[in-house]
Design a protein around this motif. Structure first.
Motif, PDB file in Angstrom:
ATOM      1  N   MET A  14       0.669  -1.185   0.095  1.00  0.00           N
ATOM      2  CA  MET A  14      -0.108   0.011  -0.072  1.00  0.00           C
ATOM      3  C   MET A  14       1.001   1.278  -0.005  1.00  0.00           C
ATOM      4  O   MET A  14       1.739   1.290   0.624  1.00  0.00           O
ATOM      5  CB  MET A  14      -0.841  -0.155   1.455  1.00  0.00           C
ATOM      6  N   HIS A  15       0.517   2.112  -0.896  1.00  0.00           N
ATOM      7  CA  HIS A  15       1.281   3.356  -0.935  1.00  0.00           C
ATOM      8  C   HIS A  15       0.709   4.683  -0.364  1.00  0.00           C
ATOM      9  O   HIS A  15      -0.426   4.828  -0.679  1.00  0.00           O
ATOM     10  CB  HIS A  15       1.707   3.676  -2.582  1.00  0.00           C
ATOM     11  N   TYR A  16       1.380   5.289   0.797  1.00  0.00           N
ATOM     12  CA  TYR A  16       0.639   6.414   1.214  1.00  0.00           C
ATOM     13  C   TYR A  16       1.410   7.629   0.885  1.00  0.00           C
ATOM     14  O   TYR A  16       2.426   8.117   1.291  1.00  0.00           O
ATOM     15  CB  TYR A  16       0.935   6.551   2.798  1.00  0.00           C
ATOM     16  N   SER A  17       0.885   8.179  -0.354  1.00  0.00           N
ATOM     17  CA  SER A  17       1.733   9.449  -1.014  1.00  0.00           C
ATOM     18  C   SER A  17       1.016  10.879  -0.238  1.00  0.00           C
ATOM     19  O   SER A  17       1.646  11.627  -0.477  1.00  0.00           O
ATOM     20  CB  SER A  17       1.510   9.333  -2.389  1.00  0.00           C
ATOM     21  N   PHE A  18       0.105  10.784   0.382  1.00  0.00           N
ATOM     22  CA  PHE A  18      -0.534  11.901   1.091  1.00  0.00           C
ATOM     23  C   PHE A  18       0.288  12.072   2.559  1.00  0.00           C
ATOM     24  O   PHE A  18      -0.082  13.522   3.104  1.00  0.00           O
ATOM     25  CB  PHE A  18      -2.127  11.753   1.272  1.00  0.00           C
ATOM     26  N   LEU A  19       0.856  11.373   2.884  1.00  0.00           N
ATOM     27  CA  LEU A  19       1.645  11.578   4.276  1.00  0.00           C
ATOM     28  C   LEU A  19       3.196  12.080   3.757  1.00  0.00           C
ATOM     29  O   LEU A  19       3.761  11.576   3.061  1.00  0.00           O
ATOM     30  CB  LEU A  19       1.808  10.285   5.091  1.00  0.00           C
ATOM     31  N   ALA A  20       3.527  12.882   4.835  1.00  0.00           N
ATOM     32  CA  ALA A  20       4.745  13.706   4.686  1.00  0.00           C
ATOM     33  C   ALA A  20       5.750  12.560   5.318  1.00  0.00           C
ATOM     34  O   ALA A  20       5.371  11.834   6.014  1.00  0.00           O
ATOM     35  CB  ALA A  20       5.064  14.837   5.213  1.00  0.00           C
ATOM     36  N   LYS A  21       6.912  12.423   4.843  1.00  0.00           N
ATOM     37  CA  LYS A  21       8.146  11.346   5.113  1.00  0.00           C
ATOM     38  C   LYS A  21       8.382  11.533   6.607  1.00  0.00           C
ATOM     39  O   LYS A  21       8.290  10.531   7.418  1.00  0.00           O
ATOM     40  CB  LYS A  21       9.146  11.572   4.421  1.00  0.00           C
ATOM     41  N   SER A  22       8.313  12.798   7.259  1.00  0.00           N
ATOM     42  CA  SER A  22       8.492  13.131   8.399  1.00  0.00           C
ATOM     43  C   SER A  22       7.711  12.324   9.463  1.00  0.00           C
ATOM     44  O   SER A  22       7.838  12.032  10.710  1.00  0.00           O
ATOM     45  CB  SER A  22       8.902  14.635   8.580  1.00  0.00           C
ATOM     46  N   THR A  23       6.384  12.681   9.107  1.00  0.00           N
ATOM     47  CA  THR A  23       5.067  11.947   9.725  1.00  0.00           C
ATOM     48  C   THR A  23       5.159  10.505   9.617  1.00  0.00           C
ATOM     49  O   THR A  23       4.788   9.804  10.757  1.00  0.00           O
ATOM     50  CB  THR A  23       3.630  12.385   9.116  1.00  0.00           C
ATOM     51  N   TYR A  24       5.308   9.923   8.606  1.00  0.00           N
ATOM     52  CA  TYR A  24       5.617   8.421   8.156  1.00  0.00           C
ATOM     53  C   TYR A  24       6.602   7.797   8.966  1.00  0.00           C
ATOM     54  O   TYR A  24       6.325   6.845   9.773  1.00  0.00           O
ATOM     55  CB  TYR A  24       5.809   8.004   6.873  1.00  0.00           C
ATOM     56  N   GLU A  25       7.679   8.340   9.206  1.00  0.00           N
ATOM     57  CA  GLU A  25       8.827   7.956   9.942  1.00  0.00           C
ATOM     58  C   GLU A  25       9.044   8.363  11.467  1.00  0.00           C
ATOM     59  O   GLU A  25      10.293   8.568  11.903  1.00  0.00           O
ATOM     60  CB  GLU A  25       9.884   7.846   9.201  1.00  0.00           C
ATOM     61  N   TYR A  26       8.135   8.927  12.070  1.00  0.00           N
ATOM     62  CA  TYR A  26       8.018   9.540  13.116  1.00  0.00           C
ATOM     63  C   TYR A  26       8.538   8.730  14.177  1.00  0.00           C
ATOM     64  O   TYR A  26       7.941   7.695  14.498  1.00  0.00           O
ATOM     65  CB  TYR A  26       6.565  10.284  13.501  1.00  0.00           C
ATOM     66  N   HIS A  27       9.400   9.276  14.900  1.00  0.00           N
ATOM     67  CA  HIS A  27       9.961   8.644  16.205  1.00  0.00           C
ATOM     68  C   HIS A  27       9.790   9.418  17.407  1.00  0.00           C
ATOM     69  O   HIS A  27      10.888  10.491  17.593  1.00  0.00           O
ATOM     70  CB  HIS A  27      11.613   8.162  16.221  1.00  0.00           C
ATOM     71  N   PRO A  28       8.994   9.363  18.477  1.00  0.00           N
ATOM     72  CA  PRO A  28       8.749  10.113  19.344  1.00  0.00           C
ATOM     73  C   PRO A  28      10.220  10.053  20.373  1.00  0.00           C
ATOM     74  O   PRO A  28      10.685   9.090  20.460  1.00  0.00           O
ATOM     75  CB  PRO A  28       7.891   9.603  20.092  1.00  0.00           C
ATOM     76  N   ARG A  29      10.651  11.366  20.814  1.00  0.00           N
ATOM     77  CA  ARG A  29      11.675  11.319  21.686  1.00  0.00           C
ATOM     78  C   ARG A  29      11.395  11.270  23.210  1.00  0.00           C
ATOM     79  O   ARG A  29      10.205  11.572  23.369  1.00  0.00           O
ATOM     80  CB  ARG A  29      12.581  12.607  21.429  1.00  0.00           C
ATOM     81  N   SER A  30      12.136  10.681  23.823  1.00  0.00           N
ATOM     82  CA  SER A  30      11.989  10.619  25.288  1.00  0.00           C
ATOM     83  C   SER A  30      11.716  11.964  25.934  1.00  0.00           C
ATOM     84  O   SER A  30      12.442  12.871  25.419  1.00  0.00           O
ATOM     85  CB  SER A  30      13.018   9.685  26.165  1.00  0.00           C
ATOM     86  N   ARG A  31      11.032  12.264  27.045  1.00  0.00           N
ATOM     87  CA  ARG A  31      10.731  13.598  27.751  1.00  0.00           C
ATOM     88  C   ARG A  31      12.081  13.594  28.533  1.00  0.00           C
ATOM     89  O   ARG A  31      12.713  12.730  29.174  1.00  0.00           O
ATOM     90  CB  ARG A  31       9.543  13.578  28.512  1.00  0.00           C
ATOM     91  N   ARG A  32      12.461  15.272  28.515  1.00  0.00           N
ATOM     92  CA  ARG A  32      13.499  15.541  29.524  1.00  0.00           C
ATOM     93  C   ARG A  32      13.005  15.636  30.880  1.00  0.00           C
ATOM     94  O   ARG A  32      12.131  16.098  30.958  1.00  0.00           O
ATOM     95  CB  ARG A  32      14.246  16.685  28.735  1.00  0.00           C
ATOM     96  N   LYS A  33      13.904  15.252  31.626  1.00  0.00           N
ATOM     97  CA  LYS A  33      13.565  15.425  33.208  1.00  0.00           C
ATOM     98  C   LYS A  33      13.655  17.144  33.690  1.00  0.00           C
ATOM     99  O   LYS A  33      14.733  17.534  33.417  1.00  0.00           O
ATOM    100  CB  LYS A  33      14.317  14.611  34.183  1.00  0.00           C
ATOM    101  N   LYS A  34      12.770  17.635  33.957  1.00  0.00           N
ATOM    102  CA  LYS A  34      12.733  18.862  34.556  1.00  0.00           C
ATOM    103  C   LYS A  34      13.301  18.972  35.825  1.00  0.00           C
ATOM    104  O   LYS A  34      12.765  18.399  36.625  1.00  0.00           O
ATOM    105  CB  LYS A  34      11.792  19.765  34.197  1.00  0.00           C
ATOM    106  N   TYR A  35      14.211  19.981  36.134  1.00  0.00           N
ATOM    107  CA  TYR A  35      14.730  20.041  37.627  1.00  0.00           C
ATOM    108  C   TYR A  35      14.117  21.529  37.984  1.00  0.00           C
ATOM    109  O   TYR A  35      13.992  22.399  37.523  1.00  0.00           O
ATOM    110  CB  TYR A  35      15.931  20.102  37.551  1.00  0.00           C
ATOM    111  N   SER A  36      13.758  21.204  39.662  1.00  0.00           N
ATOM    112  CA  SER A  36      13.101  22.477  40.203  1.00  0.00           C
ATOM    113  C   SER A  36      14.230  23.396  40.258  1.00  0.00           C
ATOM    114  O   SER A  36      15.504  23.259  40.380  1.00  0.00           O
ATOM    115  CB  SER A  36      12.653  21.986  41.552  1.00  0.00           C
TER     116      SER A  36
END
Length: 102
Positions: free
Chosen positions: A1-23
């Motif tokens: 199946m070909h997804y031509s309507f999705l941007a490559k950055s959306t298709y290959e999206y990898h969520p990054r881990s959240r940084r720990k915030k310090y008080s």
């Protein structure tokens, strides 16, 4: 199946881990520890030390704010440095150096 309507950055999206915030209190205690050993550190060397030595991801503007609120900033030495640079260049050119400021 070909997804031509999705941007490559959306298709290959990898969520990054959240940084720990310090008080602010935790950062302030670390700043005071570093300042005790290096009293001449301003906010930029302090930020670099926290990033390199302690592995924290902190913003220099936040460190500046904390140091300013708790009166931990060093005196501004820009005028002294500019005077020294002018005297050095004047000596090289054979001019009369500026008198020291009081």
């Amino acid at each position: 199946m070909h997804y031509s309507f999705l941007a490559k950055s959306t298709y290959e999206y990898h969520p990054r881990s959240r940084r720990k915030k310090y008080s602010d209190l935790a950062l302030l205690s670390l700043i005071k520890v570093v300042k005790r050993h290096n009293p001449s550190f301003g906010y930029l060397p302090m930020t670099d030390t926290l990033k390199i030595k302690y592995g924290l991801q902190v913003n220099h503007k936040r460190i500046y704010r904390l140091m300013k609120e708790h009166k931990l900033l060093t005196a501004n030495t820009t005028c002294v440095q500019a005077s020294m640079i002018h005297q050095r260049s004047a000596r090289q050119e054979g001019e009369e150096p500026l008198p020291p400021e009081v």
